[in-house]
Design a protein around this motif. Structure first.
Motif, PDB file in Angstrom:
ATOM      1  N   PRO A  63      40.425  42.585  49.267  1.00  0.00           N
ATOM      2  CA  PRO A  63      40.976  42.987  48.544  1.00  0.00           C
ATOM      3  C   PRO A  63      42.400  43.556  49.091  1.00  0.00           C
ATOM      4  O   PRO A  63      43.380  43.330  48.321  1.00  0.00           O
ATOM      5  CB  PRO A  63      40.326  44.365  47.751  1.00  0.00           C
ATOM      6  CG  PRO A  63      38.788  43.987  48.041  1.00  0.00           C
ATOM      7  CD  PRO A  63      38.928  43.066  49.430  1.00  0.00           C
ATOM      8  N   GLU A  64      42.522  43.876  50.490  1.00  0.00           N
ATOM      9  CA  GLU A  64      43.807  44.291  51.015  1.00  0.00           C
ATOM     10  C   GLU A  64      44.677  42.942  51.155  1.00  0.00           C
ATOM     11  O   GLU A  64      45.916  42.985  50.876  1.00  0.00           O
ATOM     12  CB  GLU A  64      43.478  44.775  52.318  1.00  0.00           C
ATOM     13  CG  GLU A  64      43.354  46.361  52.315  1.00  0.00           C
ATOM     14  CD  GLU A  64      42.739  46.935  53.325  1.00  0.00           C
ATOM     15  OE1 GLU A  64      42.135  48.286  53.452  1.00  0.00           O
ATOM     16  OE2 GLU A  64      42.525  46.139  54.587  1.00  0.00           O
ATOM     17  N   LEU A  65      44.172  41.788  51.534  1.00  0.00           N
ATOM     18  CA  LEU A  65      44.670  40.607  51.920  1.00  0.00           C
ATOM     19  C   LEU A  65      45.241  40.095  50.544  1.00  0.00           C
ATOM     20  O   LEU A  65      46.399  39.637  50.329  1.00  0.00           O
ATOM     21  CB  LEU A  65      43.917  39.722  52.299  1.00  0.00           C
ATOM     22  CG  LEU A  65      44.464  38.394  52.517  1.00  0.00           C
ATOM     23  CD1 LEU A  65      45.619  38.537  53.655  1.00  0.00           C
ATOM     24  CD2 LEU A  65      43.444  37.390  53.379  1.00  0.00           C
ATOM     25  N   VAL A  66      44.405  40.255  49.338  1.00  0.00           N
ATOM     26  CA  VAL A  66      44.757  40.099  48.172  1.00  0.00           C
ATOM     27  C   VAL A  66      46.036  40.894  47.564  1.00  0.00           C
ATOM     28  O   VAL A  66      47.166  40.221  47.201  1.00  0.00           O
ATOM     29  CB  VAL A  66      43.659  39.923  46.845  1.00  0.00           C
ATOM     30  CG1 VAL A  66      44.157  39.724  45.799  1.00  0.00           C
ATOM     31  CG2 VAL A  66      42.657  39.016  47.488  1.00  0.00           C
ATOM     32  N   GLU A  67      46.110  42.202  47.880  1.00  0.00           N
ATOM     33  CA  GLU A  67      47.119  42.900  47.521  1.00  0.00           C
ATOM     34  C   GLU A  67      48.313  42.647  48.005  1.00  0.00           C
ATOM     35  O   GLU A  67      49.531  42.445  47.384  1.00  0.00           O
ATOM     36  CB  GLU A  67      46.753  44.394  47.858  1.00  0.00           C
ATOM     37  CG  GLU A  67      47.493  45.214  46.829  1.00  0.00           C
ATOM     38  CD  GLU A  67      47.189  46.709  47.441  1.00  0.00           C
ATOM     39  OE1 GLU A  67      46.022  47.188  47.680  1.00  0.00           O
ATOM     40  OE2 GLU A  67      48.123  47.615  47.397  1.00  0.00           O
ATOM     41  N   VAL A  68      48.530  42.376  49.229  1.00  0.00           N
ATOM     42  CA  VAL A  68      49.747  41.759  50.105  1.00  0.00           C
ATOM     43  C   VAL A  68      50.226  40.321  49.441  1.00  0.00           C
ATOM     44  O   VAL A  68      51.156  40.201  49.384  1.00  0.00           O
ATOM     45  CB  VAL A  68      49.422  41.741  51.601  1.00  0.00           C
ATOM     46  CG1 VAL A  68      50.621  41.326  52.427  1.00  0.00           C
ATOM     47  CG2 VAL A  68      48.769  43.037  52.101  1.00  0.00           C
ATOM     48  N   LEU A  69      49.281  39.657  49.264  1.00  0.00           N
ATOM     49  CA  LEU A  69      49.690  38.225  48.859  1.00  0.00           C
ATOM     50  C   LEU A  69      50.266  38.442  47.548  1.00  0.00           C
ATOM     51  O   LEU A  69      51.257  37.631  47.262  1.00  0.00           O
ATOM     52  CB  LEU A  69      48.371  37.276  48.709  1.00  0.00           C
ATOM     53  CG  LEU A  69      47.997  36.563  50.134  1.00  0.00           C
ATOM     54  CD1 LEU A  69      46.696  35.910  50.050  1.00  0.00           C
ATOM     55  CD2 LEU A  69      48.942  35.570  50.484  1.00  0.00           C
ATOM     56  N   GLN A  70      49.794  39.238  46.727  1.00  0.00           N
ATOM     57  CA  GLN A  70      50.162  39.460  45.317  1.00  0.00           C
ATOM     58  C   GLN A  70      51.665  40.078  45.418  1.00  0.00           C
ATOM     59  O   GLN A  70      52.519  39.395  44.778  1.00  0.00           O
ATOM     60  CB  GLN A  70      49.271  40.387  44.509  1.00  0.00           C
ATOM     61  CG  GLN A  70      49.874  40.476  42.958  1.00  0.00           C
ATOM     62  CD  GLN A  70      49.051  41.543  42.288  1.00  0.00           C
ATOM     63  OE1 GLN A  70      47.959  42.138  42.658  1.00  0.00           O
ATOM     64  NE2 GLN A  70      49.418  41.792  41.001  1.00  0.00           N
ATOM     65  N   LYS A  71      52.001  40.884  46.214  1.00  0.00           N
ATOM     66  CA  LYS A  71      52.956  41.570  46.556  1.00  0.00           C
ATOM     67  C   LYS A  71      54.199  40.363  46.593  1.00  0.00           C
ATOM     68  O   LYS A  71      55.218  40.259  46.339  1.00  0.00           O
ATOM     69  CB  LYS A  71      53.325  42.894  47.498  1.00  0.00           C
ATOM     70  CG  LYS A  71      52.594  43.910  46.610  1.00  0.00           C
ATOM     71  CD  LYS A  71      53.001  45.008  47.642  1.00  0.00           C
ATOM     72  CE  LYS A  71      52.029  46.209  47.161  1.00  0.00           C
ATOM     73  NZ  LYS A  71      51.531  47.156  48.170  1.00  0.00           N
ATOM     74  N   GLN A  72      53.648  39.676  47.828  1.00  0.00           N
ATOM     75  CA  GLN A  72      54.353  38.512  48.455  1.00  0.00           C
ATOM     76  C   GLN A  72      54.869  37.690  47.401  1.00  0.00           C
ATOM     77  O   GLN A  72      56.260  37.156  47.353  1.00  0.00           O
ATOM     78  CB  GLN A  72      53.572  37.985  49.588  1.00  0.00           C
ATOM     79  CG  GLN A  72      54.537  37.216  50.536  1.00  0.00           C
ATOM     80  CD  GLN A  72      53.809  36.849  51.989  1.00  0.00           C
ATOM     81  OE1 GLN A  72      52.541  36.745  51.792  1.00  0.00           O
ATOM     82  NE2 GLN A  72      54.296  36.178  52.759  1.00  0.00           N
ATOM     83  N   VAL A  73      54.208  37.184  46.773  1.00  0.00           N
ATOM     84  CA  VAL A  73      54.394  35.922  45.714  1.00  0.00           C
ATOM     85  C   VAL A  73      55.292  36.418  44.732  1.00  0.00           C
ATOM     86  O   VAL A  73      56.106  35.790  44.150  1.00  0.00           O
ATOM     87  CB  VAL A  73      53.399  35.398  45.206  1.00  0.00           C
ATOM     88  CG1 VAL A  73      52.224  34.679  46.370  1.00  0.00           C
ATOM     89  CG2 VAL A  73      52.179  36.176  44.218  1.00  0.00           C
ATOM     90  N   GLU A  74      54.939  37.608  44.192  1.00  0.00           N
ATOM     91  CA  GLU A  74      55.855  38.259  43.159  1.00  0.00           C
ATOM     92  C   GLU A  74      57.045  38.354  43.554  1.00  0.00           C
ATOM     93  O   GLU A  74      58.168  38.164  42.864  1.00  0.00           O
ATOM     94  CB  GLU A  74      55.021  39.451  42.538  1.00  0.00           C
ATOM     95  CG  GLU A  74      53.665  39.032  41.597  1.00  0.00           C
ATOM     96  CD  GLU A  74      53.240  40.106  40.874  1.00  0.00           C
ATOM     97  OE1 GLU A  74      52.633  39.972  40.001  1.00  0.00           O
ATOM     98  OE2 GLU A  74      53.095  41.389  41.403  1.00  0.00           O
TER      99      GLU A  74
END
Ligand code: NAP
Length: 310
Positions: A63-74
């Motif tokens: 879930p932490e990796l997903v959160e970082v990825l989400q922030k990055q792509v947005e």
């Protein structure tokens, strides 16, 4: 109808990486996230094998990796839609039609990254103990079972290969198989039979996974004699196959006999302008790092495809 240059179906590592690259190319991609943002990694308790993210004190979680990825792509201009695709029409070529529960999109290009799902046993305790003793990935979770006693469920290539891998960590690996003969290839079988950490329980079904804070035992039934028993274990690794999440693409894209989408080395599918990446087209590697690479390749090809049409 919303008109888009790039629609990405799926939000696992392949999809979010494809989003990152197409967003940075100013293509304003839309990601249709599916039922779970992040896909399979959101089920993974700890990720230690993704290069560049490491701390001896605190391991990165899925879930932490997903959160970082989400922030990055947005940050770079991706729009994430929390919706699921119900239907696509690729039959008339680009622009393609994609329907979700909530909307309809017209997309110049599509990147399909809907992933795969590990088959579940469907027994009591299985869902409850995911991440607390139940795992579907030896490479991801094996390390946490150092000197522990574990069971592996399944008799195919994946189960045997993973059981062999898990002997690096576990004190013992007991393979529980529903028949008295393995489906796995002979070479793998030979290695498993020769490994002194591996033993077998044949003709047996797992009926229930039991535990307190973590898994403590499995309840079993011998399918030939009907005899029931309990077997103490610290972990249950389930490898009874994966299935690609490609049902909604049947009749639209070429697939192999297992439903994996066929791609070439450019991540092109059988339809011009539709690309695919990650586990929906890869039954072999199934790692975050490989999905990220395939997502990158698909995005770069998508960008090129669009620029050649301008
Ligand atoms: P698989 O070949 O479909 O094997 C699944 C195994 O799980 C079978 O032994 C099956 O039992 C068992 N199983 C299925 N449903 C079950 C259930 N509900 N309860 C208990 N057991 C159940 O899947 P896989 O091992 O993931 O392999 C998938 C494909 O990838 C195969 O083509 C395989 O050859 C390939 N692969 C190759 C390699 C390699 O070459 N090194 C490595 C991994 C995978 P039965 O035997 O009774 O049906």
């Amino acid at each position: 109808m919303e008109k888009e240059k790039v629609v990405i179906i799926g939000s696992g590592p392949a999809g979010l990486t494809a989003a990152l690259y197409t967003a940075r190319a100013d293509l304003k991609p839309v990601v249709i996230a599916g039922s779970q943002l992040g896909g399979q990694i959101s089920l993974t308790s700890e990720i230690e094998n993704y290069p560049g993210f490491f701390s001896a004190e605190q391991t990165l979680t899925g879930p932490e990796l997903v959160e970082v990825l989400q922030k990055q792509v947005e940050h770079f201009g991706t729009r994430i839609e929390f919706d699921e695709v119900t239907e696509v029409d690729f039959s008339k070529g680009s622009p393609f039609t994609i329907k979700t529960y909530g909307k309809e999109y017209e997309a110049e290009t599509v990147i399909v990254t809907a992933g795969a799902s590990p088959r579940r046993l469907g027994v009591l305790g299985e869902e409850e103990y995911i991440g607390r003793g139940v795992s579907y990935c030896g490479t991801c979770d094996g390390f946490f079972f150092r000197n522990k006693k574990i069971v592996v469920v399944g008799g195919g290539d994946s189960a045997i290969e993973e059981a062999l891998f898990l002997t690096k960590f576990a004190s013992s690996v007991t393979i529980i198989h529903r028949r008295d003969e393995l489906r796995a290839g002979k070479a793998l079988q030979k290695r498993a039979f020769a490994n002194e950490k591996i033993s077998f329980i044949w003709d047996t079904a797992v009926d229930e996974i039991v535990g307190d804070a973590t898994v403590t035992k499995v309840k079993l039934t011998n399918r030939k004699t009907g005899e029931t028993s309990s077997f103490e274990t610290d972990g249950v690794f389930i490898f009874i196959g994966h299935f690609p999440n490609s049902k909604f693409l049947e009749g639209q894209l070429e697939m192999d006999e297992h439903g994996y989408i066929i791609t070439d080395e450019m991540m092109r599918t059988s339809v011009d302008g539709v690309f695919a990446a990650g586990e929906i087209q890869d039954a072999v590697y199934r790692q975050v790092a490989t999905s990220v690479g395939q997502g990158t390749a698909a995005a770069l090809r998508t960008e090129k495809w669009l620029s050649e049409r301008e």
